[in-house]
Design an enzyme around this catalytic site. Structure first.
Site, PDB file in Angstrom:
ATOM      1  N   GLY A  28       0.879  -1.170  -0.041  1.00  0.00           N
ATOM      2  CA  GLY A  28       0.027  -0.190  -0.112  1.00  0.00           C
ATOM      3  C   GLY A  28       0.824   1.245   0.059  1.00  0.00           C
TER       4      GLY A  28
ATOM      5  N   GLU B  29      13.426  -4.183  -4.165  1.00  0.00           N
ATOM      6  CA  GLU B  29      12.652  -4.268  -5.363  1.00  0.00           C
ATOM      7  C   GLU B  29      13.216  -4.323  -6.852  1.00  0.00           C
ATOM      8  OE1 GLU B  29       8.363  -2.005  -6.687  1.00  0.00           O
ATOM      9  OE2 GLU B  29       9.360  -1.380  -5.108  1.00  0.00           O
TER      10      GLU B  29
ATOM     11  N   ASN C  73       9.945   4.764 -16.058  1.00  0.00           N
ATOM     12  CA  ASN C  73      11.370   4.663 -16.860  1.00  0.00           C
ATOM     13  C   ASN C  73      11.839   6.081 -16.878  1.00  0.00           C
ATOM     14  OD1 ASN C  73      11.290   2.118 -17.074  1.00  0.00           O
ATOM     15  ND2 ASN C  73      11.311   1.956 -19.385  1.00  0.00           N
TER      16      ASN C  73
HETATM   17  C1  LIG Z   1      -0.344  -2.744 -13.170  1.00  0.00           C
HETATM   18  C2  LIG Z   1       0.393  -1.934 -12.048  1.00  0.00           C
HETATM   19  C3  LIG Z   1       0.487  -2.438 -10.832  1.00  0.00           C
HETATM   20  C4  LIG Z   1       0.938  -1.587  -9.783  1.00  0.00           C
HETATM   21  N1  LIG Z   1       1.115  -2.226  -8.379  1.00  0.00           N
HETATM   22  C5  LIG Z   1       1.458  -1.277  -7.318  1.00  0.00           C
HETATM   23  C6  LIG Z   1       1.343  -1.722  -6.008  1.00  0.00           C
HETATM   24  O1  LIG Z   1       1.084  -3.384  -5.867  1.00  0.00           O
HETATM   25  N2  LIG Z   1       1.451  -1.280  -4.895  1.00  0.00           N
HETATM   26  C7  LIG Z   1       1.797   0.097  -5.058  1.00  0.00           C
HETATM   27  O2  LIG Z   1       1.851   1.039  -4.107  1.00  0.00           O
HETATM   28  N3  LIG Z   1       1.769   0.896  -6.394  1.00  0.00           N
HETATM   29  C8  LIG Z   1       1.714   0.021  -7.514  1.00  0.00           C
HETATM   30  N4  LIG Z   1       1.449   0.547  -8.796  1.00  0.00           N
HETATM   31  C9  LIG Z   1       1.782   1.833  -8.797  1.00  0.00           C
HETATM   32  C10 LIG Z   1       2.877   2.490  -9.745  1.00  0.00           C
HETATM   33  O3  LIG Z   1       4.023   2.429  -8.949  1.00  0.00           O
HETATM   34  C11 LIG Z   1       2.710   3.990 -10.193  1.00  0.00           C
HETATM   35  O4  LIG Z   1       1.898   3.878 -11.292  1.00  0.00           O
HETATM   36  C12 LIG Z   1       3.963   4.416 -10.572  1.00  0.00           C
HETATM   37  O5  LIG Z   1       4.672   5.097  -9.499  1.00  0.00           O
HETATM   38  C13 LIG Z   1       3.614   5.667 -11.507  1.00  0.00           C
HETATM   39  O6  LIG Z   1       2.873   6.507 -10.868  1.00  0.00           O
HETATM   40  P1  LIG Z   1       1.290   7.263 -11.563  1.00  0.00           P
HETATM   41  O7  LIG Z   1       0.876   6.086 -12.208  1.00  0.00           O
HETATM   42  O8  LIG Z   1       0.423   7.850 -10.505  1.00  0.00           O
HETATM   43  O9  LIG Z   1       1.914   8.067 -12.715  1.00  0.00           O
HETATM   44  P2  LIG Z   1       2.586   9.755 -12.378  1.00  0.00           P
HETATM   45  O10 LIG Z   1       3.338   9.753 -11.399  1.00  0.00           O
HETATM   46  O11 LIG Z   1       1.227  10.617 -12.264  1.00  0.00           O
HETATM   47  O12 LIG Z   1       3.186   9.925 -13.780  1.00  0.00           O
HETATM   48  C14 LIG Z   1       2.724  10.142 -14.866  1.00  0.00           C
HETATM   49  C15 LIG Z   1       3.621  10.458 -16.008  1.00  0.00           C
HETATM   50  O13 LIG Z   1       4.710  11.415 -15.609  1.00  0.00           O
HETATM   51  C16 LIG Z   1       5.788  11.026 -15.620  1.00  0.00           C
HETATM   52  N5  LIG Z   1       6.516  11.747 -14.692  1.00  0.00           N
HETATM   53  C17 LIG Z   1       6.363  11.861 -13.220  1.00  0.00           C
HETATM   54  N6  LIG Z   1       7.396  12.431 -12.740  1.00  0.00           N
HETATM   55  C18 LIG Z   1       8.173  13.108 -13.751  1.00  0.00           C
HETATM   56  C19 LIG Z   1       9.445  13.689 -13.409  1.00  0.00           C
HETATM   57  N7  LIG Z   1       9.840  14.267 -12.378  1.00  0.00           N
HETATM   58  N8  LIG Z   1      10.154  13.955 -14.758  1.00  0.00           N
HETATM   59  C20 LIG Z   1       9.694  13.226 -15.911  1.00  0.00           C
HETATM   60  N9  LIG Z   1       8.507  12.568 -15.769  1.00  0.00           N
HETATM   61  C21 LIG Z   1       7.883  12.330 -14.763  1.00  0.00           C
HETATM   62  C22 LIG Z   1       5.796   9.581 -15.213  1.00  0.00           C
HETATM   63  O14 LIG Z   1       6.855   8.879 -15.786  1.00  0.00           O
HETATM   64  C23 LIG Z   1       4.856   9.207 -16.173  1.00  0.00           C
HETATM   65  O15 LIG Z   1       5.235   9.190 -17.458  1.00  0.00           O
HETATM   66  C24 LIG Z   1       0.987  -0.250  -9.843  1.00  0.00           C
HETATM   67  C25 LIG Z   1       1.117   0.307 -11.185  1.00  0.00           C
HETATM   68  C26 LIG Z   1       0.517  -0.331 -12.167  1.00  0.00           C
HETATM   69  C27 LIG Z   1       0.232   0.200 -13.425  1.00  0.00           C
END
Ligand SMILES: Cc1cc2nc3c(=O)[nH]c(=O)nc-3n(C[C@H](O)[C@H](O)[C@H](O)COP(=O)(O)OP(=O)(O)OC[C@H]3O[C@@H](n4cnc5c(N)ncnc54)[C@H](O)[C@@H]3O)c2cc1C
Lengths: 363, 395
Positions: free
Chosen positions: B127, B244, B381
């Site tokens: 979480g 991780e 990435n």
């Molecule tokens: C299938 C799946 C399983 C997951 N499982 C888990 C889980 O079990 N537990 C958990 O806690 N989380 C989990 N996650 C969450 C995952 O870690 C997040 O999706 C991830 O951290 C990205 O956050 P976000 O989706 O909110 O995108 P955002 O952070 O909103 O990012 C949106 C875009 O902006 C880019 N971006 C953000 N900041 C910057 C920056 N400073 N410079 C350049 N680009 C930037 C990102 O790379 C992305 O392209 C899961 C996600 C998925 C899709």
């Protein structure tokens, strides 16, 4: 030179766009596209009434359009709304019926254009997904035999136009009653209806004994339609992406503030404009000697641009675009899967290399 | 320079192979191979087989119940397991929380939780992420307020992988809203049977259910469930993220995907000719193979450094980027090799003489779409590039 969209086409686009927004809002579209019969057959008559089908043929054949730009107008709106209706096979059927001579099929063409008869066009086979040369289904003495694979819109179609090899080895076009074919129906991963069509000496009417040219023409027009559909879908996906980049905050600012994402959004916008341009070029060359090669150029570039749009739009959104509830995931699926319709990027790349360029044609 | 594995490592590989041949249940391997969703019981059955051999807690030191493998041995195991179509280990309990408790847990926490992780009596989920806190994890808002000897939690987590199977969740929660973002976070263990927790499914792009939203309304957990000190949860979270990172390159998955792709390209006929004999397609495949071969050596070079220096460094971010890009490219080619035959919705069981492709390829398009996630989660990435730019290149 004039890149303005003609008034009557703009009106058709507006009408279609409004109607599609009303009849296929996101939730309803998703439900329809993923539950049998995987589209809304009850809407087919309305779609025809709005002129979406009439636009596919010229006035001389009972329509009111029939140019490349009429076709792109209709399919751009279909793409923008992710409409799962099988209009593509109807376009290809119209082209095929037109090629088969007015006398024989005058009435049939009217039925195709007013929507009272829905067509599927069965070309691809498991071992011949794209190339007409590889087709193995046979036509003989009023029957067709073979298996057609992933036939879009086949379930529920009134008639199926089948490409089959005749006894003389030529590629023929035969018409089979929808009810006479055994169809294994399924929905597609990007939504919409398709099926495996099994023909075991199914009674068929010969439409064209030598159909190779007409089939290629129908494929060219189909490719153009798919390009326009992709442009509509890319435009919409890109708009959603830009809105999201402006409104999603991380690290105390909009993610669109990060130059890493700005540059990628710009690169993507350039490729989408390239995609629009090649589609315009292909539309302008329909009916000319350069039709086949240019429509293949367009389908190749569209395949690349659509993949980039799908992948980059998901990536720049982050996790949210991975969900079923967020429309972008569905746009991405459509943009990727349309590459596998009527020849993928590599198929069309090879075709562009093989076919003579316009310079050679002129000589 | 010598790129060969030592005789001991080769012997270990043989041992892993015969273990997999003997202990990996065929029905489970078949599901993995054909891209079918695994049940909770499937995961448990495989993980129990591993634990029986003490090959489950591979990230734990030997004293704590791990096998005591070197990074190279772990890599060999991952390679072989993927090729044999073993399920991925559900890492939240064993590979994430386990090492955290070993480092930060109280004796009581260790005694209570570690055996239940090994026995799989507990199923943990992670979480961390929230709707507003993804890449910027430190902005998380889920609140925990101390009330006597309990914490009261309110807020929402999301993206919780396999939360539908879980009975426990470890959470990052905000305990000091006044402090700087990183300084006000704590790491809490929560029993999901506690009143006030609701788990809602999220359907993914290809239609599968693997992630969830988890809502907390006045959820009371014992204050003893705090791991590490209050407001020092960020340190714990960062430590967990280094774990991780191990195996982040996913070399085994890419090897398996390439082998599968080659089978597909050999089996697929277009106009009587095999797809693998089409120069354009063969070239695309060869290019990815070249990238993969290079990536495997880069990965081994990093493993070698890690073996020498102890922990993997920020350079592993390279492997996250390259590894995910290669896997995604392999998925992409498989979908393209199938052509229109990739189109049917994966839940439509088109069987018997109506089947379009061999079962192992039927899920290719779904896998392509689902695997868009691997460049987003675990630090996107883009975030990996930020890490490399700052910590490795010094920009
Ligand atoms: C299938 C799946 C399983 C997951 N499982 C888990 C889980 O079990 N537990 C958990 O806690 N989380 C989990 N996650 C969450 C995952 O870690 C997040 O999706 C991830 O951290 C990205 O956050 P976000 O989706 O909110 O995108 P955002 O952070 O909103 O990012 C949106 C875009 O902006 C880019 N971006 C953000 N900041 C910057 C920056 N400073 N410079 C350049 N680009 C930037 C990102 O790379 C992305 O392209 C899961 C996600 C998925 C899709």
């Amino acid at each position: 030179m004039d890149f303005e969209i003609a008034d009557d086409r703009r009106m058709l686009a507006d009408t279609l766009s409004r109607w599609l927004a009303e009849e296929y809002p996101f939730a309803l579209r998703t439900a329809a596209a993923y539950e049998a019969p995987f589209h809304r057959p009850d809407k087919w008559a309305d779609l025809a009434e709005l002129g979406a089908l009439m636009a596919l043929a010229p006035e001389s054949r009972g329509g009111f359009g029939g140019t490349g730009f009429d076709v792109t107008t209709v399919f751009e709106e279909i793409g923008r709304a992710l409409c799962p209706e099988p209009v593509l096979p109807q376009l290809m059927a119209v082209r095929l019926l037109m090629a088969s001579g007015v006398d024989v099929v005058g009435d049939e063409l009217a039925g195709a254009l007013d929507g009272t008869v829905r067509y599927a066009v069965a070309l691809g086979e498991l071992g011949a997904p794209y190339a007409l040369d590889d087709i193995e289904t046979r036509y003989a003495a009023g029957t067709v035999s073979g298996r057609k694979s992933v036939v879009y819109g086949a379930p529920g179609a009134d008639r199926i136009l089948v490409a089959a090899r005749g006894d003389d080895g030529r590629l023929a076009l035969a018409e089979v009653d929808g009810a006479a074919a055994e169809i294994a129906a399924y929905g597609m991963i990007d939504g919409g209806p398709a099926g495996e069509v099994f023909l075991d000496a199914a009674p068929a009417r010969l439409v064209l004994a030598d159909a190779a040219g007409a089939l290629q023409d129908a494929l060219d027009w189909g490719a153009l339609a798919l390009c326009a559909e992709a442009v509509g879908a890319m435009d919409h996906a890109f708009k959603v992406l830009i809105d999201y980049l402006k409104s999603r905050n991380q690290f105390g600012r909009a993610i669109g503030d990060f130059q890493a994402l700005q540059h990628r959004a710009v690169d993507l916008s350039i490729e989408i404009e390239q995609a629009r341009s090649i589609t315009i070029l292909a539309a302008s060359r329909m009916g000319t000697p350069a039709q086949s090669r240019t429509s293949s150029m367009a389908k190749n570039l569209i395949g690349r641009a659509a993949k980039m749009t799908a992948e980059e739009t998901i990536q720049m959104h982050g996790g949210i675009a991975m969900t079923w509830e967020y429309p972008i995931s569905h746009y991405a699926k459509r943009l990727i899967m349309l590459d596998a319709q009527l020849g993928d990027t590599d198929f069309h790349l090879e075709r562009v290399m093989r076919l003579a360029g316009p310079g050679d044609l002129a000589a | 320079m010598d790129l060969s594995f030592t005789p001991e490592e080769e012997a270990f590989r043989a041992e892993v192979r015969s273990f997999l041949a003997e202990k990996l249940p065929a029905d489970i391997a078949e599901k993995v191979k054909t891209g079918k969703e695994l049940t909770k019981a499937d995961h448990e059955r495989w993980q129990a087989a591993l634990e029986e051999r003490h090959w489950y807690a591979t990230t734990w030191p030997k004293e704590a119940g791990g096998p005591g493998w070197t990074p190279v041995e772990r890599h060999i195991f991952d390679e072989e397991a993927a090729m044999a179509h073993a399920p991925r280990i559900v890492s939240f309990g064993v590979h994430m929380l386990g090492p955290v408790l070993l480092k930060f847990g109280t004796e009581a926490q260790k005694a209570h939780y570690l055996p239940k992780i090994l026995s799989q009596e507990h199923w943990w989920c992670q979480g961390y992420s929230e709707p507003g806190a993804g890449s910027d994890l430190a902005s998380l808002k889920t609140r925990a307020v101390k009330d006597g000897d309990t914490y009261v939690i309110n807020g929402q987590k999301t993206w919780t992988t396999l939360g539908q199977h879980a009975d426990h969740i470890f959470c990052l929660v905000r305990t000091d809203p006044a402090a700087k973002p990183q300084a006000g976070i704590s790491f809490l263990l929560v029993d999901m049977a506690t009143p006030g927790i609701e788990v809602r499914p999220i359907k993914l792009i290809e239609g599968g259910h693997e992630v969830n939203e988890v809502f907390f309304t006045d959820v009371r957990v014992p204050a003893d469930n705090l791991v590490g000190e209050e407001n020092r949860g960020w340190t714990v979270a960062k430590y967990l993220l280094t774990h991780e990172r191990t195996g982040i390159a996913g070399v085994g998955f890419s090897n398996e995907a390439l082998a599968r792709l080659k089978r597909l390209a050999r089996e697929t006929k277009r106009g009587g000719k095999r797809l693998i004999d089409n120069p354009l397609f063969a070239a695309r495949m060869a290019e990815i193979e070249i990238d993969l071969e290079a990536m495997k050596v880069t990965n081994l070079r990093l493993l070698y450094e890690a073996q020498k220096n102890g922990a993997p460094g920020p350079e592993t971010s390279m492997m996250k980027i390259k590894g995910t890009v290669i896997r995604q490219a392999l998925n992409d080619l498989a979908r393209r090799a199938l052509g229109p035959a990739a189109a049917p919705f994966p839940s439509e069981d088109i069987e018997g003489n109506a089947a379009l492709v061999a079962p192992e390829h039927a899920g290719a398009a779904a896998a392509y779409f689902n695997n868009r996630k691997i460049s987003i989660y675990g630090g996107s990435n883009e975030i990996q590039r930020n890490i490399l730019a700052k910590q490795v290149l010094g920009l």
